[in-house]
Design a protein around this motif. Structure first.
Motif, PDB file in Angstrom:
ATOM      1  N   ASP A 115      39.822  43.688  50.378  1.00  0.00           N
ATOM      2  CA  ASP A 115      39.128  44.305  49.247  1.00  0.00           C
ATOM      3  C   ASP A 115      38.927  45.792  49.552  1.00  0.00           C
ATOM      4  O   ASP A 115      38.854  46.212  50.710  1.00  0.00           O
ATOM      5  CB  ASP A 115      37.757  43.658  49.031  1.00  0.00           C
ATOM      6  CG  ASP A 115      37.852  42.217  48.541  1.00  0.00           C
ATOM      7  OD1 ASP A 115      38.968  41.728  48.329  1.00  0.00           O
ATOM      8  OD2 ASP A 115      36.782  41.589  48.377  1.00  0.00           O
ATOM      9  N   LYS A 117      36.629  49.087  47.773  1.00  0.00           N
ATOM     10  CA  LYS A 117      35.738  49.524  46.702  1.00  0.00           C
ATOM     11  C   LYS A 117      35.242  50.937  46.959  1.00  0.00           C
ATOM     12  O   LYS A 117      34.681  51.227  48.014  1.00  0.00           O
ATOM     13  CB  LYS A 117      34.545  48.572  46.562  1.00  0.00           C
ATOM     14  CG  LYS A 117      33.638  48.926  45.390  1.00  0.00           C
ATOM     15  CD  LYS A 117      32.511  47.935  45.210  1.00  0.00           C
ATOM     16  CE  LYS A 117      31.631  48.311  44.019  1.00  0.00           C
ATOM     17  NZ  LYS A 117      30.512  47.357  43.824  1.00  0.00           N
ATOM     18  N   PRO A 221      35.911  46.635  41.903  1.00  0.00           N
ATOM     19  CA  PRO A 221      36.619  46.759  43.186  1.00  0.00           C
ATOM     20  C   PRO A 221      38.096  46.417  43.059  1.00  0.00           C
ATOM     21  O   PRO A 221      38.528  45.774  42.100  1.00  0.00           O
ATOM     22  CB  PRO A 221      35.910  45.704  44.042  1.00  0.00           C
ATOM     23  CG  PRO A 221      35.592  44.610  43.050  1.00  0.00           C
ATOM     24  CD  PRO A 221      35.269  45.319  41.741  1.00  0.00           C
ATOM     25  N   LYS A 223      40.733  43.965  44.809  1.00  0.00           N
ATOM     26  CA  LYS A 223      40.560  42.703  45.521  1.00  0.00           C
ATOM     27  C   LYS A 223      41.803  42.364  46.337  1.00  0.00           C
ATOM     28  O   LYS A 223      42.927  42.699  45.947  1.00  0.00           O
ATOM     29  CB  LYS A 223      40.266  41.580  44.523  1.00  0.00           C
ATOM     30  CG  LYS A 223      38.969  41.783  43.749  1.00  0.00           C
ATOM     31  CD  LYS A 223      38.727  40.650  42.767  1.00  0.00           C
ATOM     32  CE  LYS A 223      37.430  40.876  41.994  1.00  0.00           C
ATOM     33  NZ  LYS A 223      37.196  39.778  41.008  1.00  0.00           N
TER      34      LYS A 223
END
Length: 265
Positions: A115, A117, A221, A223
């Motif tokens: 992930d 972000k 975000p 992923k």
């Protein structure tokens, strides 16, 4: 723009997608539409596709290179959502009858292993979070008549997403110089254009970092497992029945796609 109009235009774009019939530019009808309004319309448009059974499998960055910006008259990047209904594998033939006014562009796709972000994401963070990169084609398609778009129109139209084709050769971006690697695009066996990763905001990784930070500010975000299309390294290529395109990236490999049928326009 009030919520009723946001929903109205999102539904209009969805119906244009389903019927394969373009609509008049939104900006010509709503001169005061803002970029924020356009992204809210995009959200409605994508939500209709998800309600019909598709899933979000990644994101795309649009309008990153000068040739594409000059063609579209759009001079800042935008983004859209990639859905499960858009993805093709190398070797598949794309049916142009399912599109309105398609054009192809060659680029690099990132597939994430972690992930990610934003804000605060750097190009190096992108490289670390990437499982592998692939040569790919994005076949953009506008639901706006005759590609008469400004930034608000293409944003609302999910960054003119059509479909995309992923190559089979996987490369490690920690071992491949994605900034300096050259790209050659051939159409029907003849050279069409050449490009380089640096044409995309200095590096495809920079473009992906920009998107991670832009989406991060919105609470969205990246992923693990998602596909991120980093932006075109080629000029837009018109495609018709029987065309075959091949893009080759130095040190990585190639992606090949064929087209059949006739688009609406």
């Amino acid at each position: 723009m009030d919520q009723q109009k946001i929903e109205q235009y999102g539904e209009e774009l969805y119906q244009a997608f389903v019927s394969r019939r373009a609509v008049a530019p939104l900006l010509s009808r709503e001169p005061d539409i803002s970029i924020e309004d356009a992204y809210r319309i995009q959200e409605q448009f994508v939500a209709r596709r998800l309600a019909a059974g598709e899933k979000i499998i990644g994101k795309k960055i649009g309008a990153t290179s000068k040739p594409v910006q000059e063609f579209l008259g759009v001079y800042q990047p935008d983004f859209g959502m990639l859905t499960s209904g858009m993805v093709f594998a190398e070797g598949d033939t794309i049916d142009l009858g399912q599109m309105i006014q398609p054009k192809a562009e060659a680029e690099l796709a990132f597939v994430l292993k972690h992930d990610l972000k934003g804000p605060g994401i750097t190009a190096m963070d992108v490289i670390r979070a990437t499982d592998y990169v692939l040569p790919c084609f994005e076949i953009v398609d506008s639901r706006i008549s005759n590609w008469q778009i400004k930034i608000q129109d293409t944003v609302a139209d999910n960054a003119s997403c059509g479909v995309f084709v992923l190559g089979k050769t996987k490369g490690d971006p920690r071992k491949l110089d994605i900034t300096l690697a050259g790209m050659v695009l051939e159409k029907n066996g003849e050279l069409f254009s050449t490009g380089v990763g640096a044409a995309v905001q200095g590096s495809p990784a920079n473009a992906v970092a920009w998107l991670a930070n832009t989406l991060g500010e919105l609470g969205i975000p990246f992923k693990a497992g998602e596909v991120i299309l980093s932006g075109s390294q080629s000029a837009l290529v018109p495609v018709t029945d029987g065309d075959e395109l091949v893009c080759s990236v130095g040190g990585l490999g190639s992606c090949r796609v064929k087209f059949a049928g006739r688009s609406t326009v």
